[in-house]
Design an enzyme around this catalytic site. Structure first.
Site, PDB file in Angstrom:
ATOM      1  N   ASN A 219       0.530  -0.966   0.251  1.00  0.00           N
ATOM      2  CA  ASN A 219       0.004   0.153   0.203  1.00  0.00           C
ATOM      3  C   ASN A 219       0.917   1.127   0.305  1.00  0.00           C
ATOM      4  O   ASN A 219       1.983   1.002  -0.093  1.00  0.00           O
ATOM      5  CB  ASN A 219      -0.849   0.253   1.554  1.00  0.00           C
ATOM      6  CG  ASN A 219      -0.450   0.458   1.911  1.00  0.00           C
ATOM      7  OD1 ASN A 219       0.375   0.745   3.294  1.00  0.00           O
ATOM      8  ND2 ASN A 219      -0.317  -1.543   2.714  1.00  0.00           N
ATOM      9  N   LYS A 297       7.747 -17.447 -10.617  1.00  0.00           N
ATOM     10  CA  LYS A 297       6.999 -16.585 -10.701  1.00  0.00           C
ATOM     11  C   LYS A 297       5.556 -17.415 -11.105  1.00  0.00           C
ATOM     12  O   LYS A 297       6.258 -18.175 -12.436  1.00  0.00           O
ATOM     13  CB  LYS A 297       8.236 -16.099 -12.091  1.00  0.00           C
ATOM     14  CG  LYS A 297       7.589 -14.572 -12.773  1.00  0.00           C
ATOM     15  CD  LYS A 297       8.554 -13.888 -12.946  1.00  0.00           C
ATOM     16  CE  LYS A 297       7.957 -12.863 -13.890  1.00  0.00           C
ATOM     17  NZ  LYS A 297       8.265 -12.208 -15.332  1.00  0.00           N
ATOM     18  N   ASP A 315      -3.775  -9.925  13.158  1.00  0.00           N
ATOM     19  CA  ASP A 315      -3.834  -8.411  13.818  1.00  0.00           C
ATOM     20  C   ASP A 315      -3.149  -8.069  14.645  1.00  0.00           C
ATOM     21  O   ASP A 315      -3.124  -8.483  16.223  1.00  0.00           O
ATOM     22  CB  ASP A 315      -5.399  -7.387  14.471  1.00  0.00           C
ATOM     23  CG  ASP A 315      -5.697  -6.381  14.551  1.00  0.00           C
ATOM     24  OD1 ASP A 315      -4.646  -5.471  14.934  1.00  0.00           O
ATOM     25  OD2 ASP A 315      -6.764  -5.848  13.513  1.00  0.00           O
ATOM     26  N   LYS A 348     -12.772   1.596  16.743  1.00  0.00           N
ATOM     27  CA  LYS A 348     -12.188   0.771  16.355  1.00  0.00           C
ATOM     28  C   LYS A 348     -11.104   0.615  18.350  1.00  0.00           C
ATOM     29  O   LYS A 348     -10.725  -0.653  18.264  1.00  0.00           O
ATOM     30  CB  LYS A 348     -10.931   1.350  15.029  1.00  0.00           C
ATOM     31  CG  LYS A 348      -9.924  -0.173  14.297  1.00  0.00           C
ATOM     32  CD  LYS A 348      -9.422   0.349  13.353  1.00  0.00           C
ATOM     33  CE  LYS A 348     -10.455   1.027  12.452  1.00  0.00           C
ATOM     34  NZ  LYS A 348      -9.948   1.427  10.908  1.00  0.00           N
TER      35      LYS A 348
HETATM   36  O1  C5P Z   1      -8.901  -2.242  11.225  1.00  0.00           O
HETATM   37  P1  C5P Z   1      -7.716  -0.982  10.850  1.00  0.00           P
HETATM   38  O2  C5P Z   1      -6.218  -1.595   9.534  1.00  0.00           O
HETATM   39  O3  C5P Z   1      -8.086  -0.083  10.255  1.00  0.00           O
HETATM   40  O4  C5P Z   1      -6.699  -0.506  12.571  1.00  0.00           O
HETATM   41  C1  C5P Z   1      -5.833   0.303  12.190  1.00  0.00           C
HETATM   42  C2  C5P Z   1      -5.013  -0.019  13.415  1.00  0.00           C
HETATM   43  O5  C5P Z   1      -4.349  -1.372  13.450  1.00  0.00           O
HETATM   44  C3  C5P Z   1      -3.354   0.445  13.019  1.00  0.00           C
HETATM   45  O6  C5P Z   1      -3.209   0.847  14.265  1.00  0.00           O
HETATM   46  C4  C5P Z   1      -2.731  -0.725  12.159  1.00  0.00           C
HETATM   47  O7  C5P Z   1      -1.205  -0.369  12.931  1.00  0.00           O
HETATM   48  C5  C5P Z   1      -2.990  -1.724  13.456  1.00  0.00           C
HETATM   49  N1  C5P Z   1      -2.729  -3.133  12.657  1.00  0.00           N
HETATM   50  C6  C5P Z   1      -2.236  -3.919  13.183  1.00  0.00           C
HETATM   51  N2  C5P Z   1      -2.327  -5.545  12.550  1.00  0.00           N
HETATM   52  C7  C5P Z   1      -3.645  -5.637  11.252  1.00  0.00           C
HETATM   53  C8  C5P Z   1      -3.789  -4.491  10.986  1.00  0.00           C
HETATM   54  C9  C5P Z   1      -4.268  -2.899  11.546  1.00  0.00           C
HETATM   55  O8  C5P Z   1      -1.701  -3.727  13.864  1.00  0.00           O
HETATM   56  N3  C5P Z   1      -2.705  -6.467  11.181  1.00  0.00           N
END
Ligand code: C5P
Length: 408
Positions: A219, A297, A315, A348
């Site tokens: 990204n 590849k 997460d 969140k």
């Molecule tokens: O769910 P979302 O991606 O919007 O959440 C954002 C927050 O969660 C940010 O602090 C990001 O660094 C953290 N995050 C994470 N691991 C993930 C997705 C998000 O630590 N897989």
């Protein structure tokens, strides 16, 4: 007297006009000896007493002398210089310089720098005893001390004694060793390094999720905000581990940067560096990765493009926030939203189980930009709106809030 090291700390020394200017040279020597980096700025009156050559030789940097010098502005503009420093020291601080600073006058390099800085200013006044005791000077000093806020003004001296002009009384500039001690108190003491002894883990940048050996999903995160936060925490004395996805940024000095690519690598490194006091998860972690990464590849085939099966990434933030022995005392997440910032950020915050969440509206120009507008939402219902400012300023505000949290 304190002997705290000033290693890695940056001091901008403004040398005003007065016979005490010669003592500024000794101050530079002492600062360098204690590990500080020093840049200097010499006023025209100061240059009557010491030469730019002496200051340049002792600091190891060119000396700035005038407001409008194109070659200086291309190296490090005076505004940048005032931000570069951790502390601005004026020695000697003349009645004229103090008057300008107290009244917001900005008509030369020194006064403009004093007005533009976002750092604390330490004044070492030096002037004739009658001048120092004049109500106008005293009122100016009191006025400067009264400007409360993010930074502020501290004063060291003046000493009482015989003066170069033959009179006796307060007005002699404090001795270099005393000025050094004041600087150490401001920079190395609890005020300057309130996070000393605290450990922090910060994630930053995007993740890269491989599809095959040459392709991947990623990204647009630049990592700038996370790097700025890691730097700001280190500036306040924290021991920082920065777990970074692929970005084009240099490793900030004074902290431990660890390169990772995928979300799973990032998670493993974060876990490895716990326990910590502070976790700031600012990385833009990919929500999904490719299930079954191809070992070779993937070739273009007549049947059309391959379809990619995606599976969910762990997460990291939610994992770090889980109650347990290694949960950091303060866990901070980010919420990048394009609408309903407060409702989404608060949802969140509770879903992930963190303590604070930095909500930013990414409908504006944020990715890769140097500026950011954020709101800090806390578990106890608080919300602090920080209008658009540089990512460095956002980071310093957040670090200062973190320091306040631990102080309380
Ligand atoms: O769910 P979302 O991606 O919007 O959440 C954002 C927050 O969660 C940010 O602090 C990001 O660094 C953290 N995050 C994470 N691991 C993930 C997705 C998000 O630590 N897989």
């Amino acid at each position: 007297m304190t002997t705290a090291s000033l290693s890695g700390r940056k001091v901008l020394l403004i040398v005003g006009g007065g016979i005490a200017a010669y003592k500024a040279l000794e101050l530079v020597r002492l600062l360098k000896k204690s590990g500080a980096e020093v840049m200097s700025l010499l006023t025209p009156a100061g240059a009557e007493f010491v030469t730019p050559m002496s200051l340049a030789a002792l600091t190891g940097h060119p000396v700035r002398q005038a407001l409008f010098m194109p070659e200086d502005e291309t190296a490090m503009g005076h505004i940048e210089l005032s931000r570069w420093a951790d502390l601005v020291v004026v020695a000697p601080a003349t009645a004229g310089l103090i008057a300008k600073a107290a009244n917001g006058l900005a008509d030369d390099l020194a006064s403009t720098t004093l007005l533009a800085t976002d750092k604390k200013v330490l004044l070492a006044p030096a002037m004739n005893v009658r001048m120092w005791l004049h109500p106008a000077v005293q009122a100016n000093v009191a006025r400067l001390k009264g400007f409360d806020g993010f930074h502020g003004v501290a004063v060291v001296g003046p000493d009482e004694g015989e003066m170069a002009c033959g009179e006796f009384g307060p007005g002699r500039m404090a001795e270099p060793a005393a000025i050094l001690a004041a600087i150490q108190g401001l920079l190395a003491g609890p005020d300057g390094r309130p996070l000393a002894g605290r450990r922090a883990v910060v994630t930053a940048g995007p993740t890269f999720e491989p599809i095959d050996p040459v392709r991947g999903l990623t990204n647009r995160s630049s990592g700038k905000q996370g790097y700025a936060i890691a730097t700001a925490l280190a500036e306040l004395g924290a021991e920082v581990t920065l777990v970074s996805g692929p970005v084009a940024l240099d490793a900030p000095v004074g902290l431990n940067r660890i390169w990772v690519e995928s979300a799973r690598e990032m998670q493993a490194e974060v876990q490895k560096h716990l326990p910590a006091d502070i976790a700031v998860m600012s990385a833009a972690v990919a929500d999904w990765r490719v299930d079954g990464v191809a070992s070779g590849k993937i070739k273009k085939a007549p049947g059309g493009p391959p379809s990619l099966a995606l599976i969910e990434n762990p997460d990291i933030l939610a994992g770090v926030s889980k109650p347990g022995k290694s949960r950091p005392k303060l866990v901070i997440g980010f919420a990048a939203e394009t609408s309903d910032l407060e409702a989404n950020a608060r949802a969140k915050l509770s879903r992930k189980g963190c303590d604070w969440i930095v909500g930013n509206d990414v409908s504006d120009d944020v990715f890769g930009a140097d500026g950011n507008a954020v709101t800090l939402f806390t578990k106890d219902g608080g919300a602090d709106v920080w209008p658009r400012q540089s990512k460095t300023e956002v980071a310093r505000k957040l670090a200062a809030r973190i320091a306040d949290h631990f102080k309380a």
